[in-house]
Design an enzyme around this catalytic site. Structure first.
Site, mmCIF file in Angstrom:
data_model
loop_
_atom_site.group_PDB
_atom_site.id
_atom_site.type_symbol
_atom_site.label_atom_id
_atom_site.label_comp_id
_atom_site.label_asym_id
_atom_site.label_seq_id
_atom_site.Cartn_x
_atom_site.Cartn_y
_atom_site.Cartn_z
ATOM 1 N N LYS A 1 -7.642 -44.258 72.670
ATOM 2 C CA LYS A 1 -6.754 -43.450 71.841
ATOM 3 C C LYS A 1 -7.539 -42.687 70.781
ATOM 4 O O LYS A 1 -7.257 -41.536 70.484
ATOM 5 C CB LYS A 1 -5.747 -44.369 71.142
ATOM 6 C CG LYS A 1 -4.301 -43.986 71.410
ATOM 7 C CD LYS A 1 -3.386 -44.881 70.612
ATOM 8 C CE LYS A 1 -2.206 -45.316 71.460
ATOM 9 N NZ LYS A 1 -1.298 -46.208 70.728
ATOM 10 N N ARG B 1 -7.831 -54.512 80.715
ATOM 11 C CA ARG B 1 -7.300 -53.164 80.557
ATOM 12 C C ARG B 1 -7.702 -52.307 81.745
ATOM 13 O O ARG B 1 -8.605 -52.646 82.497
ATOM 14 C CB ARG B 1 -7.892 -52.519 79.296
ATOM 15 C CG ARG B 1 -7.788 -53.329 78.070
ATOM 16 C CD ARG B 1 -8.684 -52.785 76.971
ATOM 17 N NE ARG B 1 -8.468 -51.365 76.780
ATOM 18 C CZ ARG B 1 -8.370 -50.794 75.592
ATOM 19 N NH1 ARG B 1 -8.480 -51.529 74.503
ATOM 20 N NH2 ARG B 1 -8.195 -49.506 75.485
ATOM 21 N N GLU C 1 1.810 -49.359 69.284
ATOM 22 C CA GLU C 1 1.790 -48.871 67.913
ATOM 23 C C GLU C 1 2.021 -47.364 68.032
ATOM 24 O O GLU C 1 1.352 -46.706 68.832
ATOM 25 C CB GLU C 1 0.430 -49.107 67.234
ATOM 26 C CG GLU C 1 0.443 -48.616 65.791
ATOM 27 C CD GLU C 1 -0.915 -48.649 65.090
ATOM 28 O OE1 GLU C 1 -1.944 -48.750 65.782
ATOM 29 O OE2 GLU C 1 -0.933 -48.562 63.849
#
Length: 568
Positions: free
Chosen positions: A272, A262, A37
């Site tokens: 983020k 992850r 994104e």
RNA sequence: UGGGGCGUCGUCAAGUGGCAAGACACGGGACUUUGGAUCCCGCAUCGGAGGUUCGAAUCCUCCCGCCCCAGCCA
């Protein structure tokens, strides 16, 4: 079909892909995608994801698309799109002509939604966000059906069209999938698939007043692109039943979603949201600050794409949530730079040394090998004169045991030059600080070897005072104070960043003395400053004649360990 | 007993019933015109308890711990 090149055992993702190609699923085709994104800069954790997707496609003779998951116009910006493109290329991956945007599919996604309504599997819901939450139930209690759940198809179609036409304000209605409000998997409790958002989209502008949710857009975009293996991180595991449900209900091409753990790295902030805070609150200078774990930051700091790829390879792929020691990343850059980086001499904390028996007017040059690890790296001329600078830490008036460097009466080698002996120590009368050393040199030892065979224990780096160039050097340390993952989690919980951030993550050294060959060092150049570490010419602040360097990583420092052990 | 996932060396990670790979870190040694690099050597019985089996990290049972999910974010 093609089999991966690795001789070693495959990780579970590759094993699954191999199983599918072997069984002829998807006609043996392998097609992956990386779907960021555009709401921030890519960091090393994202690199694990796209490295995996691009590598698997490559290994199995398939393709990997780059697709921006831009379904939420309120968070996305073109600046981020551009940085993501640049960073993926920098790491060495290429999507060819397959650069896509979920927003490219808004029209088709909308048609699919109409289709789902027609199939009686979606309805327009008038519940407010708060009511929707109440009706959803909790983790342990089932939800209850929305009063709008059984709206007739025609009415749903009409309302959805009006939502699209922008007739209703944000939050007034949603389009929801009709699944099961009592499902133990909350994602299946009639998830919202379209919401009303009167927002300017970075690509479609104001043509849309409704935007698809992730779950709706993602699987269908995968399907549209013919993706075979949709590899994502583990928090989406709970979403897979929904991913599958949409595809099955619509009876369209059905990719396989596979989830992996992850990447977490000690001492690094890799969320983020938190990274955005660090940038916005000014803890760093920006997304590309050399202390940032972003690819832009690592690049500016001097990390090579090869070292990061090697790191990711060594980290592996599994489902276990784990935190990798940042020492592994550092090992990987050292290993890469050791082979590639030219050696140069730079004195960070200069101490003046006058070689008393070296004639004032005399000067000479030594031939210095650029990289002992690389015969092809050649050599350069190193100017020498009566006054040189050495590292302040390389002299001790009262040396401890095992200190092999310079001390009163002791002889050491100036790398590539001569053996010198410390004859006298000059101090500031007021402070007692050592301000200069008076030494003598042995003219017979030109190049560094004594004809009489005597040995010295220390070899020091140095820079000729007359030829030295002043430089700024930035020593970067970890952004997080503590290595443990708790710190990372605490930051997520809203703990004060002040308590988590290392207050001395950057030390700026001015007045450093570097050898003349570094005067006009091109931005981005990487070096080994002999005996100290790997450094990279700053791509933003360095100027010809006034170079600025960032320390990528220090050299392994055995002496520091000895000194530390002795101190105990 | 809401659902899902995960637990192998300090940190990652192979292993899918037959002597517990490898890497980083750490410790020791050799070598060295970088106390760098390089080279040797050392370093776990598999979350716990039972069970099945000639044999279990791998199979079964129970227990413990950690992670994810209640955005009209992704």
């Amino acid at each position: 079909m093609a089999t991966p090149e690795r001789a070693e055992s495959l990780d579970f993702v590759r094993a699954k892909v191999a199983e599918d190609t072997a069984s002829g699923r998807y006609e043996g085709r392998v097609h992956t995608r990386f779907p960021p994104e555009p709401n921030g800069y890519l960091h090393i954790g994202h690199a694990k994801a796209f490295n995996l997707n691009f590598s698997i496609a490559d290994e199995f003779g398939g393709l990997c698309n780059l697709r921006f998951d831009d379904t939420n116009p309120t968070a996305e910006e073109t600046e981020y799109v551009e940085s993501i493109l640049e960073d993926i290329h920098w790491l060495g991956y290429d999507w060819g002509d397959r650069l896509y945007y979920a927003s490219d599919y808004f029209e088709q996604l909308h048609e699919y939604a109409v289709d789902l309504i027609r199939r009686g599997k979606a309805y327009v819901c008038d519940l407010s966000p708060e009511e929707t939450r109440e009706y959803r139930g909790t983790l342990k209690e089932p939800g209850k059906d929305s009063p709008y759940r059984d709206r007739p198809v025609e009415e749903n179609l009409g309302l959805f069209a009006r939502m699209k036409a922008g007739e209703f304000p944000d939050g007034a209605r949603t389009l929801r999938a009709k699944i099961d409000m009592a499902s133990p998997n909350i994602n299946l409790r009639d998830p919202v698939i379209y919401r009303i958002l009167h927002a300017e989209h970075h690509r479609t502008g104001d043509t849309w007043r409704i935007y698809p949710m992730y779950d709706w857009a993602h699987g269908l975009s995968d399907s549209i692109e013919g993706v075979t293996h949709s590899i994502c991180s583990i928090e989406f595991e709970n979403h897979r039943p929904l991913y599958d449900w949409f595809l099955d209900e619509l009876e369209v091409f059905h990719p396989q979603q596979i989830e992996f753990a992850r990447l977490y790295v000690s001492r690094m902030i890799l969320s983020k949201r938190r990274l955005l805070q660090v940038v916005e609150r000014g803890y760093v200078d920006g997304w590309d600050d050399a202390r940032m774990p972003t690819l832009a930051g690592l690049r500016r700091r001097g990390y090579t794409p090869e070292s990061i790829r090697e790191f990711l390879k060594r980290v592996g792929v599994a489902k276990t949530e784990s935190e990798i020691d940042v020492a592994l990343l550092e090992h990987c850059v050292r290993e890469d730079l050791n082979a590639k980086a030219p050696r140069v001499m730079a004195v960070l904390d200069p101490l003046r040394v006058v070689i008393e028996n070296y004639p004032e007017e005399q000067g000479e040059e030594f031939e210095a090998v650029n990289n002992p690890e690389d015969p092809d790296a050649g050599s350069r001329k190193l100017p020498f004169s009566r006054v040189v600078f050495i590292e302040r830490a390389d002299f001790q008036e009262d040396p401890p045991k095992k200190f092999h460097r310079l001390a009163p009466g002791r002889e050491v080698r100036l790398k590539h030059a001569y053996l010198v002996r410390c004859e006298k120590v000059v101090k500031d009368k007021a402070t007692g600080e050592v301000v200069e050393l008076r030494c003598s040199y042995d003219p017979e030892t030109r190049g560094g070897d004594a004809p009489d065979g005597r040995k010295v224990k220390g070899t020091l780096h140095w820079v000729s005072a007359e030829h030295a160039v002043d430089a700024e050097v930035r020593i970067l340390d970890y952004l997080l104070r503590e290595p443990d993952p708790e710190a990372d989690t605490a930051a997520d919980a809203g703990a004060e960043l002040d308590d988590l951030i290392n207050p001395s993550s950057r030390t700026v050294l001015k007045g450093c003395k570097v050898e003349p060959s570094l005067a006009d060092s091109p931005p981005g150049s990487r070096y080994q400053f002999l005996r100290q570490g790997y450094f990279c010419t700053d791509s933003v602040d360095s100027r010809p004649g006034a170079p600025v360097f960032n320390r990528t990583v220090s050299l392994r420092d055995t002496w520091a360990k000895i000194a530390k052990a002795a101190a105990k």
